[in-house]
Scaffold this motif. Structure first.
Motif, PDB file in Angstrom:
ATOM      1  N   ILE B  19       6.281   0.460   8.044  1.00 41.40           N
ATOM      2  CA  ILE B  19       7.431   1.398   7.512  1.00 41.40           C
ATOM      3  C   ILE B  19       8.046   0.522   6.571  1.00 41.40           C
ATOM      4  O   ILE B  19       8.707   0.933   5.345  1.00 41.40           O
ATOM      5  N   VAL B  20       8.441  -0.611   7.030  1.00 40.84           N
ATOM      6  CA  VAL B  20       9.264  -1.814   6.361  1.00 40.84           C
ATOM      7  C   VAL B  20       8.678  -1.895   4.914  1.00 40.84           C
ATOM      8  O   VAL B  20       9.457  -1.947   3.649  1.00 40.84           O
ATOM      9  N   ALA B  21       7.388  -2.185   5.097  1.00 42.07           N
ATOM     10  CA  ALA B  21       6.678  -2.623   3.675  1.00 42.07           C
ATOM     11  C   ALA B  21       6.881  -1.382   2.433  1.00 42.07           C
ATOM     12  O   ALA B  21       7.084  -1.822   1.369  1.00 42.07           O
ATOM     13  N   ARG B  22       7.167  -0.278   2.780  1.00 41.52           N
ATOM     14  CA  ARG B  22       7.389   0.902   1.954  1.00 41.52           C
ATOM     15  C   ARG B  22       8.555   0.732   1.211  1.00 41.52           C
ATOM     16  O   ARG B  22       8.771   1.590   0.305  1.00 41.52           O
ATOM     17  N   HIS B  23       9.554  -0.066   1.925  1.00 41.21           N
ATOM     18  CA  HIS B  23      10.827  -0.151   1.357  1.00 41.21           C
ATOM     19  C   HIS B  23      11.363  -1.344   0.886  1.00 41.21           C
ATOM     20  O   HIS B  23      12.433  -1.528   0.820  1.00 41.21           O
ATOM     21  N   LEU B  24      10.510  -2.333   0.842  1.00 41.51           N
ATOM     22  CA  LEU B  24      10.882  -3.618   0.817  1.00 41.51           C
ATOM     23  C   LEU B  24      11.236  -4.000  -0.976  1.00 41.51           C
ATOM     24  O   LEU B  24      11.637  -5.149  -1.002  1.00 41.51           O
ATOM     25  N   ALA B  25      10.715  -3.115  -1.790  1.00 41.47           N
ATOM     26  CA  ALA B  25      11.173  -3.433  -3.060  1.00 41.47           C
ATOM     27  C   ALA B  25      12.823  -3.684  -3.237  1.00 41.47           C
ATOM     28  O   ALA B  25      13.504  -3.205  -2.523  1.00 41.47           O
ATOM     29  N   ASP B  26      12.952  -4.563  -4.463  1.00 42.93           N
ATOM     30  CA  ASP B  26      14.493  -4.774  -4.539  1.00 42.93           C
ATOM     31  C   ASP B  26      15.186  -3.557  -4.495  1.00 42.93           C
ATOM     32  O   ASP B  26      14.826  -2.594  -5.321  1.00 42.93           O
ATOM     33  N   PRO B  27      16.339  -3.617  -4.099  1.00 40.89           N
ATOM     34  CA  PRO B  27      17.275  -2.252  -4.010  1.00 40.89           C
ATOM     35  C   PRO B  27      17.749  -2.169  -5.534  1.00 40.89           C
ATOM     36  O   PRO B  27      17.957  -3.182  -6.296  1.00 40.89           O
ATOM     37  N   THR B  28      17.921  -1.047  -5.936  1.00 39.51           N
ATOM     38  CA  THR B  28      18.010  -0.628  -7.352  1.00 39.51           C
ATOM     39  C   THR B  28      19.950  -0.639  -7.458  1.00 39.51           C
ATOM     40  O   THR B  28      20.122  -0.923  -8.770  1.00 39.51           O
ATOM     41  N   SER B  29      20.629  -0.336  -6.472  1.00 41.76           N
ATOM     42  CA  SER B  29      21.895  -0.259  -6.583  1.00 41.76           C
ATOM     43  C   SER B  29      22.427  -1.719  -5.909  1.00 41.76           C
ATOM     44  O   SER B  29      21.912  -2.182  -4.814  1.00 41.76           O
TER      45      SER B  29
END
Lengths: 379, 318
Positions: B19-29
């Motif tokens: 689950i975490v891996a799907r959201h690991l990309a750098d935050p856009t804001s």
């Protein structure tokens, strides 16, 4: 995940403690000064190790076919913890059973095995390690000591070694010498220390009575069968054996004991105030971290996993913990260190001074962590 | 002794990691605090967050989940409810996020917000409070966690947790602190290692300089030490283990923060650089539960109770 010792491991530790209680007299700390390099401890080891052998506690980690009990690496580690914490009454025989013996088992000729292994497993043979040289410390491959073929067969060895622990107490030198021009064209030799041409000088140090020596080799004759393994494979042999041993000595065992002793001394004087509590606890936390990191490496070894960068992490953490312990000792127990009246405290303190140097410097461990754990570029 | 996760633990960690891996990309804001209700909902729906667990997860599993969730830049409260909550709250229904504070709880508190809950530790007992919107005000902070402060706190309105000693709650709070420092330290280190591999000066990656390598090797050693001490403390439930883990963690957090920020250069101090999500958490955690000296004294009390008691008697006036 389980951080408890098993009943078998606990009873093994108790077995060791029972023998230590029985064999070490009450005046052991005063007489030994917990200094494995002292003449006293060395002499003692030649009686103590045969007793350990009779009790099945000298080589319990060796395979049964070689006289051991085939116990797993955790048992081996427990043995090391108990011995190190009490001042290593095996003296330098710990090297014989931890890596020199296993190297001979793995690479030795039938004659070498027949001659040396019974003395190792009987507890009467002390090795010294002839690796470092004045110009070859961390960069061991820069060694200059040469072993050249002699016309009469065998080799003639010339050169010098330094920082050789226990050289004046040892029966045999596990020697690395250059046998060719290549950087790693190095061979391993087993050379009796009474061979003509070997000159040993003690290097005075506060590390221990005979911790350091210079060893000079002048036209030392070594027969062909003094070579361990193949000529030119000494580097591989040593790397393989040391990698198998992995972490080395459980240094934290003595450091933790020293901190406990220091706390007791301060409490007895009403000086274990909050600043002292804080320093002692921080040093102890680092020791516990080092212990867990070491045990994680032992767990890998017990499961048959290959050596990894975790070994360097554990070794570097041992050094970091020792530094914090030295800070505690020096800040709160400086008078006791000067007076040198408590042998356990003195030994623990003394040991902290060498922990970033012995068996691979802290800087070499950090290089290995950068390379093998963090995968940082070399360029 | 076995340092590997059990099969069940490995499955849980793996599921959360996915689950975490799907959201690991750098935050856009870029902001000082990032919320992620979608991620939080997904983790909750799968039963990974919260003080009560239908799957019967305990504090060890709570720690493993917090280790994974903490790698995200988002402020998702997983450790306090998953570790402390599961250790002391038993069957009490508890909302998230769960905050923890010492009475009188009049300062800024991590994750204190309306709709959540708070554990308040007094000198005599431990209390649980469901926090309403009107009870708290948001505290704008740069430390990558949401902070709140009680407008008014009536401790008497909180439910006393029978059978839970203040020392037990503090012990598990120490495990939470160590866990959060360990995971923030790990994430900061990984971000820094990636950065120094890419950043070039003097025609080479700065990560190839030994001066940089050695300091990051030291940081790696600290992080691994904290992680194992924390795992042991969560597993053993021993007061000394918790105090040692928190001591090591709070002792190391400053250096981990400093070096990871240092090697990012000025970029590391900006909101453009995601490092601050972990580096500034490390700073916030240094002072939690009265900070390093307090944990160290507590560790000393656990390790050497007789020596500390003897000292107390020695300094007590006749």
């Amino acid at each position: 995940m389980n951080f408890d010792w098993t009943p078998s491991q606990n009873s093994f530790r108790q077995r060791i403690r029972d023998v230590l209680d029985r064999e070490l007299q009450d005046d052991w700390p005063q007489k030994s000064r917990l200094d494995p390099s002292s003449e006293y401890v060395s002499r003692f080891s030649r009686e103590f190790c045969p007793t350990l052998a009779r009790e099945g506690l000298l080589i319990p980690h060796w395979p049964q076919q070689d006289g051991g009990e085939g116990l797993d690496p955790f048992h081996h580690w427990i043995l090391g913890e108990e011995m190190f914490a009490i001042g290593e009454p095996r003296s330098y025989q710990y090297m014989s059973v931890n890596w020199a013996g296993p190297a001979i088992r793995k690479y030795g000729t039938p004659r070498q095995k027949a001659e040396l292994l019974p003395r190792i497993t009987g507890g009467t043979m002390i090795f010294c390690q002839g690796f470092s040289e004045p110009g070859a410390g961390s960069d061991l491959a820069a060694m200059k000591t040469k072993a050249e073929r002699s016309e009469s067969g065998g080799f003639v060895i010339n050169g010098s070694k330094i920082w050789t622990s226990g050289a004046s107490l040892a029966d045999v030198c596990f020697l690395l010498a250059r046998t060719g021009q290549g950087r790693k064209d190095i061979s391993a030799f087993l050379v009796p220390m009474d061979t003509p041409g070997i000159d040993v000088r003690i290097v005075a140090s506060f590390n221990g009575e005979r911790s350091f020596h210079e060893v000079f080799f002048t036209d030392v004759q070594a027969p062909e069968d003094a070579v361990l393994g193949e000529v030119g494979r000494g580097w591989d042999i040593v790397m393989s054996v040391l990698a198998d041993e992995r972490v080395g000595a459980p240094r934290y065992a003595l450091t933790m004991r020293g901190i406990d002793i220091g706390v007791g001394i301060l409490a007895g004087r009403g000086q274990f105030d909050e600043p002292a509590q804080i320093r002692a606890a921080q040093a102890m936390a680092a020791c516990h971290a080092a212990q867990l990191l070491c045990l994680s490496v032992i767990d890998d070894r017990a499961k048959g996993r290959p050596p990894s960068g975790s070994t360097s992490v554990a070794r570097y953490c041992l050094n970091a913990a020792d530094r914090l312990a030295a800070d505690f000792f020096e800040e709160f127990l400086s008078d006791d260190l000067v007076l040198n009246e408590n042998p356990v405290l003195a030994a623990a303190y003394r040991r902290t001074a060498s922990s970033g140097i012995a068996s691979g410097t802290a800087e070499m461990q950090m290089n290995a962590i950068a390379r093998d754990v963090l995968r940082l570029p070399r360029e | 002794m076995d340092f590997d996760l059990t099969e069940d633990q490995a499955l849980i960690a793996s599921a959360v990691r996915q689950i975490v891996a799907r959201h690991l990309a750098d935050p856009t804001s870029a902001d000082f605090v990032l919320n992620a209700p979608v991620v939080e909902r997904e983790l909750t729906e799968n039963g990974f967050l919260g003080a009560t667990s239908e799957m019967g997860l305990g504090p060890v599993e709570g720690l493993l989940i917090a280790e994974e969730v903490g790698r995200l830049p988002f402020a998702i409260e997983a450790a306090t409810s998953g570790i402390l909550g599961r250790a002391i709250l038993d069957a009490h229904p508890v909302r998230r996020p769960l905050a923890v504070a010492l009475a009188p709880a009049d300062g800024p508190i991590r994750y204190l917000q309306g709709g959540g809950a708070a554990v308040i530790i007094t000198d005599d007992d431990v209390r649980l409070l469901q926090v309403e919107e009107q009870d708290v005000e948001r505290v704008p902070a740069v430390f990558a966690y949401p902070f709140g402060r009680f407008r008014r706190l009536n401790v008497d309105k909180a439910v006393v947790l029978e059978g839970v000693a203040p020392e037990s709650a503090k012990q598990w709070w120490r495990v939470v602190i160590a866990a959060e420092i360990g995971v923030a330290g790990r994430a900061a280190l990984e971000a820094t290692v990636e950065f120094v591999k890419q950043r070039r000066q003097f025609n080479r990656a700065i990560g190839s300089f030994q001066a940089v390598q050695h300091r990051l090797a030291h940081v790696a050693t600290l992080v691994q030490g904290i992680e194992w001490l924390t795992r042991r403390a969560a597993t053993s439930g021993a007061a000394a283990d918790a105090a040692l883990a928190a001591t090591m963690a709070q002792q190391s957090a400053g250096l981990i923060h400093a070096d990871c920020t240092q090697f990012h250069g000025a970029y590391g101090t900006t909101l453009d650089c995601p490092l601050h999500f972990w580096a500034y958490r490390l700073r916030a955690l240094r002072g939690e539960l009265k900070g390093l000296s307090h944990q160290s004294v507590e560790a000393a009390r656990s390790l050497w109770p007789d020596a500390v008691a003897k000292q107390s008697r020695a300094v007590r006036p006749a």
